[in-house]
Design an enzyme around this catalytic site. Structure first.
Site, PDB file in Angstrom:
ATOM      1  N   THR A  12       0.846  -1.188   0.000  1.00 11.10           N
ATOM      2  CA  THR A  12       0.000   0.000   0.000  1.00 11.10           C
ATOM      3  C   THR A  12       0.881   1.237   0.000  1.00 11.10           C
ATOM      4  O   THR A  12       1.935   1.246   0.631  1.00 11.10           O
ATOM      5  CB  THR A  12      -0.963   0.048   1.206  1.00 11.10           C
ATOM      6  N   GLY A  13       0.423   2.255  -0.681  1.00  6.53           N
ATOM      7  CA  GLY A  13       1.100   3.540  -0.630  1.00  6.53           C
ATOM      8  C   GLY A  13       0.415   4.464   0.364  1.00  6.53           C
ATOM      9  O   GLY A  13       0.835   5.590   0.580  1.00  6.53           O
ATOM     10  N   ASN A  14      -0.646   3.960   0.997  1.00  9.98           N
ATOM     11  CA  ASN A  14      -1.470   4.759   1.895  1.00  9.98           C
ATOM     12  C   ASN A  14      -0.967   4.602   3.335  1.00  9.98           C
ATOM     13  O   ASN A  14      -1.146   3.549   3.948  1.00  9.98           O
ATOM     14  CB  ASN A  14      -2.927   4.288   1.753  1.00  9.98           C
ATOM     15  N   LYS A  17      -3.679   3.557   5.947  1.00  6.08           N
ATOM     16  CA  LYS A  17      -3.996   2.126   5.916  1.00  6.08           C
ATOM     17  C   LYS A  17      -2.900   1.320   6.616  1.00  6.08           C
ATOM     18  O   LYS A  17      -3.175   0.354   7.323  1.00  6.08           O
ATOM     19  CB  LYS A  17      -4.143   1.633   4.470  1.00  6.08           C
ATOM     20  N   GLU A  41      -5.130  -3.567 -10.879  1.00  9.75           N
ATOM     21  CA  GLU A  41      -6.413  -3.728 -10.192  1.00  9.75           C
ATOM     22  C   GLU A  41      -7.450  -4.166 -11.216  1.00  9.75           C
ATOM     23  O   GLU A  41      -7.834  -3.383 -12.089  1.00  9.75           O
ATOM     24  CB  GLU A  41      -6.814  -2.394  -9.536  1.00  9.75           C
ATOM     25  N   ASP A  70      -8.457  -4.387   0.099  1.00 10.09           N
ATOM     26  CA  ASP A  70      -9.354  -3.599  -0.733  1.00 10.09           C
ATOM     27  C   ASP A  70     -10.645  -3.443   0.041  1.00 10.09           C
ATOM     28  O   ASP A  70     -11.014  -4.324   0.829  1.00 10.09           O
ATOM     29  CB  ASP A  70      -9.601  -4.271  -2.088  1.00 10.09           C
ATOM     30  N   GLY A 147      -5.609  14.136   3.866  1.00 11.89           N
ATOM     31  CA  GLY A 147      -6.015  12.816   3.406  1.00 11.89           C
ATOM     32  C   GLY A 147      -7.515  12.572   3.415  1.00 11.89           C
ATOM     33  O   GLY A 147      -7.964  11.469   3.143  1.00 11.89           O
TER      34      GLY A 147
END
Length: 191
Positions: A12-14, A17, A41, A70, A147
């Site tokens: 993940t780049g988040n 998360k 995806e 996801d 964000g």
């Protein structure tokens, strides 16, 4: 690092998360390493298929055990829209646009379906599902929190009476970290 610790690369780049995942796995013996990697995806309305495909691809690409998540926001009165397409909806529509889709609708229930897929190189992914419930606010609440997305401005998680943007980041990390998929992954890894 303890010999009994299991290292998993969370794709993940988040950062948010990742923080949720770290909180969920505190004290479990599972160590996460954030792996910023764009995965393909697939187009599907099924979050399980999306995370499973991405996990298999990522495990083969980096050659290490990975996990991919996801989520989809399934608004009942909109026949499950936007579902797993929330990332795109957050880019294209404002929170006001989403509220306008619900004009004249009384059912404000939403189910957030979380899918967490774990995969080791050369193996098939294992997927763990969970659901979180809430409602859509009658009006958006905008804040200056970094964000923030359109859905955060209108989603009221079950047990709260305010939208997600009005709840502290720390409290929301705690809230999302109790998600079933992370518990199921821990049980699977530590069995």
């Amino acid at each position: 690092m303890d010999e009994k610790e299991k290292i998993i690369h969370f794709v993940t780049g988040n950062l948010y998360k990742f923080q949720v995942a770290e909180k969920a796995l505190e004290g479990t013996g599972i160590v996460l390493v954030q792996e910023k990697l764009d995965t393909p995806e697939i187009q599907s309305i099924d979050v399980e298929k999306i995370s499973s495909y991405s996990a298999k691809w990522a495990a083969e690409k980096i050659g290490k055990p990975v996990t991919v998540t996801d989520a989809g926001y399934y608004i009942e009165t909109l026949n499950g829209f936007p579902g797993p397409f929330i990332k795109y909806i957050n880019q294209w529509l404002t929170s006001e646009d989403l509220i306008n889709l619900m004009v004249g609708k009384t059912n404000r229930k939403v189910v957030v379906r979380d899918s967490l897929s774990y995969c080791e190189p050369g193996k098939d992914p294992v997927t763990f599902m969970g659901e979180t419930f809430g409602i859509i606010s009658p009006h958006p609440v905008k804040t200056n929190k970094p964000g923030t997305t359109s859905i955060n401005e209108i989603f009221i998680p079950e047990g709260y009476d305010v939208v997600e943007t009005e709840i502290s980041k720390e409290e929301m990390i705690e809230f999302w970290s109790k998600s079933d998929p992370w518990k199921k992954l821990t049980d699977f890894i530590n069995k």
